[in-house]
Design a protein around this motif. Structure first.
Motif, mmCIF file in Angstrom:
data_model
loop_
_atom_site.group_PDB
_atom_site.id
_atom_site.type_symbol
_atom_site.label_atom_id
_atom_site.label_comp_id
_atom_site.label_asym_id
_atom_site.label_seq_id
_atom_site.Cartn_x
_atom_site.Cartn_y
_atom_site.Cartn_z
ATOM 1 N N ASP B 220 37.092 22.205 74.142
ATOM 2 C CA ASP B 220 37.987 22.270 75.757
ATOM 3 C C ASP B 220 36.664 21.056 76.414
ATOM 4 O O ASP B 220 35.325 21.184 75.820
ATOM 5 N N THR B 221 37.741 20.419 77.138
ATOM 6 C CA THR B 221 36.450 19.183 77.765
ATOM 7 C C THR B 221 37.938 19.086 79.011
ATOM 8 O O THR B 221 38.564 19.678 79.556
ATOM 9 N N THR B 222 37.089 17.895 79.773
ATOM 10 C CA THR B 222 38.066 17.107 80.230
ATOM 11 C C THR B 222 38.123 15.976 80.386
ATOM 12 O O THR B 222 38.053 15.215 79.577
ATOM 13 N N CYS B 230 41.750 17.155 85.300
ATOM 14 C CA CYS B 230 41.930 18.444 84.362
ATOM 15 C C CYS B 230 41.126 18.593 82.965
ATOM 16 O O CYS B 230 40.814 17.802 82.725
ATOM 17 N N GLN B 231 41.662 19.945 82.969
ATOM 18 C CA GLN B 231 41.011 20.790 82.235
ATOM 19 C C GLN B 231 40.922 20.842 80.619
ATOM 20 O O GLN B 231 42.810 21.098 80.737
ATOM 21 N N THR B 233 41.854 20.943 75.875
ATOM 22 C CA THR B 233 41.869 21.029 74.359
ATOM 23 C C THR B 233 41.731 19.680 74.473
ATOM 24 O O THR B 233 43.385 19.542 73.478
ATOM 25 N N ARG B 249 44.050 23.011 79.741
ATOM 26 C CA ARG B 249 44.545 24.208 79.555
ATOM 27 C C ARG B 249 44.829 25.244 81.121
ATOM 28 O O ARG B 249 44.401 24.341 81.855
ATOM 29 N N THR B 664 28.355 16.328 82.030
ATOM 30 C CA THR B 664 29.157 16.226 83.295
ATOM 31 C C THR B 664 30.311 15.599 84.112
ATOM 32 O O THR B 664 29.583 14.107 83.885
ATOM 33 N N GLN B 673 32.663 19.988 86.330
ATOM 34 C CA GLN B 673 33.220 20.654 85.070
ATOM 35 C C GLN B 673 32.562 19.622 84.159
ATOM 36 O O GLN B 673 32.174 18.764 83.704
ATOM 37 N N ASN B 732 32.557 27.539 81.009
ATOM 38 C CA ASN B 732 34.011 28.070 81.178
ATOM 39 C C ASN B 732 34.598 26.999 81.981
ATOM 40 O O ASN B 732 35.929 26.729 81.943
ATOM 41 N N LEU B 733 34.487 27.321 83.350
ATOM 42 C CA LEU B 733 34.818 27.356 84.590
ATOM 43 C C LEU B 733 33.560 26.188 85.148
ATOM 44 O O LEU B 733 32.196 26.502 84.808
ATOM 45 N N GLY B 734 34.212 25.055 86.530
ATOM 46 C CA GLY B 734 33.317 24.340 86.654
ATOM 47 C C GLY B 734 33.141 25.047 88.333
ATOM 48 O O GLY B 734 32.914 26.092 88.435
#
Ligand code: SF4
Ligand code: SF4
Ligand code: SF4
Ligand code: FES
Ligand code: FES
Lengths: 180, 909
Positions: B220-222, B230-231, B233, B249, B664, B673, B732-734
């Motif tokens: 999972d990344t940005t 956007c998030q 995978t 995601r 980040t 994020q 998991n979340l920003g």
């Protein structure tokens, strides 16, 4: 998909696109404008040309796929030019057994077209259908709303000729009820 | 309430469906058309259950629970019926799982597995029809079960309105536009339909045969492309060190949706063109050296130059494309080691007026509200943003809101695609935003539509404001901005009467000589209307690059340390000196980017340390930029690809890219994020923080960058608004800043209840300032510039990923039909565009997006990019160049091949 064709007689059918624009504008802000606009298009061109689909989609701000979805959902609308006379040959079981296929072959030969196509003089479009609910008269063909019964391949030429003579004047009016 | 499912009691909430309760309790019911995002279609009937007291079977996906309901989903009767449904579904297509991309994640396969169906008991109906015309997506009609998810998704989540159902009865089929091949349709290849298709009917073309879902590691990344952040995978084949597929995601900010770049532009990291080793130019050629050699050489050059001429001959550039940690590292090095504040980055070229203008008006220079609030507003006022191309995922939300009944007003000189979804499109002349907005405010005040209470309680100078715009009548404004008076009245009324207005703007506002004034004027408007400090309102600039917000947050700016702490505030300076363990930090603001460059020609800038910027291609007036770059004594470039700027470098250092290190990004709604490492970097590429640490050592300074996290922690120690954001918290979340403490939940809405960061809001007087270079007889066209959907920045990433370049292979100059007719130019013809600064030869694209007299092109392609032409005129406050307006002339060079065009709603001809 078919496009508008320039007529050899010189009259420019593209002029019809301007008429279409006027029609769209007159319907524009009414809800449910799509179907009436398509009906008008069908009667204007005799079919719904690609240019019209693009124009309708753009001017009514409806997705192309929605416009096309409606056109293909209702059999009233046609994406190919339809002749003045729509010939539908019944291929239901009774008619088939009584020789409908031979009648169909004769029609194809006479008109030099295949199913779904329109003759070069734009008079006839050939189509087939399933049981018209008159099996006692098999085989039958329908030309617009007229029924021809017990048709033999040798009758085909005569039938076509009566329509060729019958210079049908105006294009048929659309029947609102039929689709809504 | 309680319901009984398969003879057991379960808790259920009012409004839930039977399926919801089953899912929550781990009871499998086959579902094929239902998806949380596309809703209850009740189409496939795979989810049927039996309910006591109801006739026949019910579809559980849309069956609302009732107290005491008794349901069976596992009785023989029910599973037989489910089996029949799925069996028939199998037989109406052709499902061969052996080579199917979706094998293992296919929901039809799951249903068969659970119901014990090995193959259909009927004969199946293979047609062999596949649509492979699209660059990135394959449609296998034999695997389509007509669940309709893709159609709903395309029309109601991403609202691209391409897919539909055509024909009826057995002939029913999904189709693109008017049943044309997907690759020729208006599909923008966002891949949302692929992500939501339950079967292998829609799959990613590029991933074919490269690895099934279960075999690949998920990281999972940005997204590395735009400010939406956007998030996503990454599906990674570790052995091959390759990303094979990307999925979105289903979390904020994008809820699973992506655009074509984020989903399909992922191979650049593995491009053989990547920079892999440090090189030093010797005798005109770059030679590979070791890191030690390179760093010693750089340190030595800096030392000798700075010792002789003072620290201010050194300038550094961070970047909106690299991580927060790396930006922090550069600015700390520049300030703590070199002792100058000459650090800047490409926000200078885009949103510096936002930072300055909003900080001036509100005390904080960032978007006030969050992306998701777009769905909660009444009127969305979009000005100067081509969002369907530059911020696609924001545009999805805007289109969704418009579909659900929010009013959408789009103001732009070009008829940008988002205008198709608007209630009102307002075409104003390039660069006339101030008079346009002032005219609106005059009308709003005249009619008493302002929020008087807000103005009185929450702003400093409401009476001044009223006096300033008093004379700015709509008539006067209309004469300047070219918008008919009636339209202006209508806009004013729509804004004035709305309960909530969200203003969204982008570079059409900032990239003008009046950029900061434009931003201040927007701030004025929202303060008059009182739509600040509440959900669904706000002033929302769409930050362009993936981390341009973060580069600002990290202090890659000449006037502030990280977290916007002033470099001229003695207290703050002392704090930094103490924490950093250095003394003698510079007490004066540094040079802004254009000044840095300009001073190269006067000898005041001698060294430029440039990270991830590609200055030569991105600054206006390329000929001038090249002169300035050539005038430097020493240029170090840190980047991932060779580009127009590395060609002038004395030393080139290879950087890692977004999936080769952790770190980040801050996105456009201030959300910090996380990025994860998914693949290993090529050759000897190293992260920038490491480079800075190693360089620092050579000056005897320990910058404390021992790892990415250590760098972030170092920032946090002296940070303020980001002090509470730790890696652990954003796994998991920003989190949205301000987030000052580790307990703080983050801040979705700034200036809550009108309590501005600076205390009270401040109105500023703004006046019309025309563009610096107006068209004249010799150069009759206004050239405006921007970005395309298919490409990013100077193309290094998008042009080194497979496929994007096939879709959009070269730059096109957009010309209005009227102008094209006059010059006898058709789409595809070659034209020469010339400004007072240079000439490019490009193909023409005749499009109604361009109004008469205005042409447009982008800067992605070095072969023909806009900046050869653009004007180096600057906003007087922030030195942001006027990319959006210069004067050019156009000559036709030759006829091109005729291009088939289908018209509107397309990001390409
Ligand atoms: S393509 Fe996939 S999502 Fe679309 S209708 Fe067919 S099975 Fe459903
Ligand atoms: S890729 Fe996106 S635009 Fe294209 S059909 Fe699928 S959902 Fe629609
Ligand atoms: S919208 Fe922006 S952040 Fe989202 S996938 Fe596209 S480029 Fe990436
Ligand atoms: S089969 Fe032809 S009418 Fe019935
Ligand atoms: S999932 Fe309920 S009908 Fe398809």
């Amino acid at each position: 998909m078919e496009k508008i064709q320039k007529c050899s007689c010189g009259s420019d059918e593209e002029g019809l696109l301007e008429r279409l624009e006027e029609i769209i504008i007159s319907f524009k802000d009414k809800p449910g404008a799509l179907i009436p606009v398509l009906q008008a298009t069908q009667s204007l061109f005799g079919f719904i040309p690609e240019e019209a689909i693009l124009k309708i989609s753009e001017m009514l701000n409806e997705p192309l796929s929605k416009v096309y979805g409606v056109i293909t959902f209702y059999s009233f609308f046609s994406l190919k030019p339809r002749g003045q006379f729509l010939i539908r040959v019944c291929l239901g079981t009774a008619c088939y057994v009584q020789g409908a296929n031979e009648v169909l072959t004769a029609l194809k030969q006479q008109l030099s077209i295949d199913i779904g196509e329109t003759s070069a003089d734009k008079l006839f479009t050939l189509d087939v259908g399933r049981c018209f609910g008159a099996c006692g008269l098999a085989p039958i063909i329908m030309v617009n709303e007229e029924v021809h019964q017990w048709v033999k391949p040798s009758d085909v030429k005569k039938i076509l000729n009566t329509y060729k003579k019958q210079k049908a004047s105006t294009k048929e009016e659309i029947n609102q009820e039929e689709i809504s | 309430m309680q319901i009984k499912l398969n003879n057991r009691l379960y808790e259920a909430q009012e409004g839930e469906t039977v399926l919801d309760v089953a899912k929550r309790n781990g009871i499998y019911i086959p579902t094929l058309c239902y998806h949380a995002k596309t809703g209850q279609a009740a189409k496939c009937r795979a989810c049927i259950v039996a309910v006591d007291g109801m006739r026949g079977f019910q579809t559980s996906c849309n069956l609302k629970v009732r107290e005491g309901m008794t349901i069976s989903s596992e009785s023989k009767e029910v599973t037989d019926a489910q089996r029949m449904v799925v069996d028939l579904m199998l037989s109406s297509g052709h499902h061969n799982c052996l080579a199917c991309e979706r094998s293992g994640t296919c929901e039809l396969q799951d249903a068969c597995y659970h119901l014990g169906i090995e193959k259909t008991t009927f004969s199946d109906h293979p047609t062999g029809i596949k649509d492979e015309s699209s660059e990135f997506i394959v449609i296998d009609y034999d695997k389509c079960i007509q669940c309709g998810r893709c159609v709903t998704a395309c029309n109601h989540t991403v609202v691209n309105e391409v897919l539909g159902f055509g024909f009826r009865g057995l002939q029913t089929t999904i189709m693109c536009d008017d049943q044309i091949p997907m690759g020729e349709s208006s599909c923008v290849q966002c891949g949302e339909c692929v992500q939501l298709c339950p079967t292998g009917a829609l799959t990613d073309k590029k991933s074919r045969g490269k690895g099934r879902y279960a075999e690949l590691d998920k990281v999972d990344t940005t997204c590395p492309y735009c400010g939406v952040g956007c998030q996503l995978t990454l599906h990674v084949d570790r052995e091959k060190n390759a990303v094979v597929r990307v999925t979105g995601r289903e979390v904020w900010p994008n809820n699973g949706m992506l655009c074509v770049k984020g989903r399909y532009g992922y191979e650049f990291h593995a491009s053989p063109k990547r920079l892999q080793y440090p090189t030093i130019r010797r005798n005109g050629k770059h030679e590979r050296v070791t890191w030690d050699e390179a760093l010693d050489f750089i340190a030595d050059r800096i030392k000798t130059t700075v010792d002789k001429h003072g620290p201010d001959v050194f300038s550094a550039l961070g970047s909106g494309r690299i991580t927060n940690e790396n930006n922090y590292a550069i600015q700390k090095f520049t300030r703590a080691v070199i002792k100058t504040n000459n650090i800047d980055h490409c926000a200078r070229t885009c949103h510096a007026p936002t930072v300055a203008g909003l900080a001036h008006a509100f005390g904080s220079g960032a978007a006030t509200n969050s992306i998701d609030e777009i769905l909660e507003t009444d009127v969305i006022f979009v000005i100067g943003s081509n969002m369907t191309e530059a911020h696609p995922v924001v545009s999805y939300y805007v289109k969704q809101a418009a579909q659900k009944g929010s009013k959408l007003i789009v103001c732009d000189p070009r008829r940008v695609d988002i205008a198709h979804w608007s209630d009102l499109y307002v075409q104003l002349k390039v660069g006339t935003d101030v008079p346009f907005l002032n005219g609106l405010m005059n009308e709003i005040l005249k009619n008493g539509w302002q929020d008087e209470t807000f103005m009185n309680n929450n702003t400093e100078n409401p009476e001044d404001m009223k006096a300033w715009v008093k004379d700015f009548t709509v008539e006067k404004a209309s004469a300047i901005c070219g918008v008919p008076v009636e339209t202006m009245l209508l806009v004013a009324k729509m804004l004035g009467e709305a309960k909530k207005v969200s203003v969204i703007y982008c570079l059409g506002i900032t990239e003008h000589v009046s950029g900061t004034d434009n931003v201040k004027t927007i701030a004025n408007l929202q303060m008059i209307l009182g739509h600040l400090g509440k959900r669904g309102g706000g002033v929302n600039p769409l930050r362009g690059q993936n981390n341009v917000q973060g580069a600002c947050d990290m202090g890659a700016l000449p006037n502030v340390f990280h977290n916007y702490q002033s470099v001229t505030n003695e207290k703050i300076i002392e704090k930094m000196e103490k924490d950093w363990g250095v003394s003698g930090l510079s007490r004066k603001e540094g040079y802004k980017l254009p000044t840095m460059l300009h001073k190269a020609t006067t000898g005041e800038t001698k060294i430029l340390f440039c990270v991830g910027d590609n200055t030569v291609q991105t600054e206006p007036n390329t000929a001038k930029t090249i002169k300035e770059i050539e005038a430097l004594d020493f240029l170090v470039v840190v980047d991932i690809f060779p580009n127009m700027t590395t060609e002038y470098a004395d030393v080139i250092l290879p950087d890692v890219c977004f999936n080769e290190d952790e770190g980040t990004y801050s996105n456009l709604d201030r959300r910090v994020q996380f990025l994860r490492k998914a693949v290993t970097a090529p050759g000897e590429a190293r992260p920038t923080w490491w480079i800075m640490q190693e360089l620092g050592k050579r000056f005897g300074v320990d910058l404390k960058f021992t790892s990415t996290n250590a760098t972030w922690e170092d920032m946090r120690k002296t940070g303020t608004i980001m002090g509470g954001i730790t890696y652990e918290r954003i796994q998991n979340l920003g989190l949205q800043w301000p987030c000052p403490t580790v307990q703080h939940p983050g801040t979705p809405v700034l200036h809550l209840n009108g309590k501005f960061t600076r205390g009270k809001g401040l109105f500023s007087q703004t006046n019309y300032r025309p563009q610096a270079e107006l068209p004249d007889a010799e150069y009759p066209f206004v050239l405006s510039t921007g970005r395309r959907l298919w490409h990013y920045h100077t193309g290094t990433q998008t042009r080194n990923s497979v496929g994007l370049e096939n879709i959009f292979p070269e730059e096109l100059l957009e010309i209005s039909p009227a102008d094209a007719k006059m010059m006898n130019v058709k789409t595809g013809d070659m034209v020469k565009a010339t400004s007072r600064r240079g000439t490019i030869t490009v193909k023409a694209w005749v499009t109604e997006r361009s109004p008469e007299g205005v042409v447009w092109c982008a800067f992605h392609f070095r072969e023909a990019h806009a900046n050869v032409l653009t004007n180096d005129a600057y906003d007087n406050v922030t030195e942001t160049p006027e990319y959006k307006a210069c004067a050019i002339k156009i000559e036709k060079v030759s006829d091109g091949v005729k291009v088939m065009e289908r018209g509107f709603r397309q990001a390409r001809p």
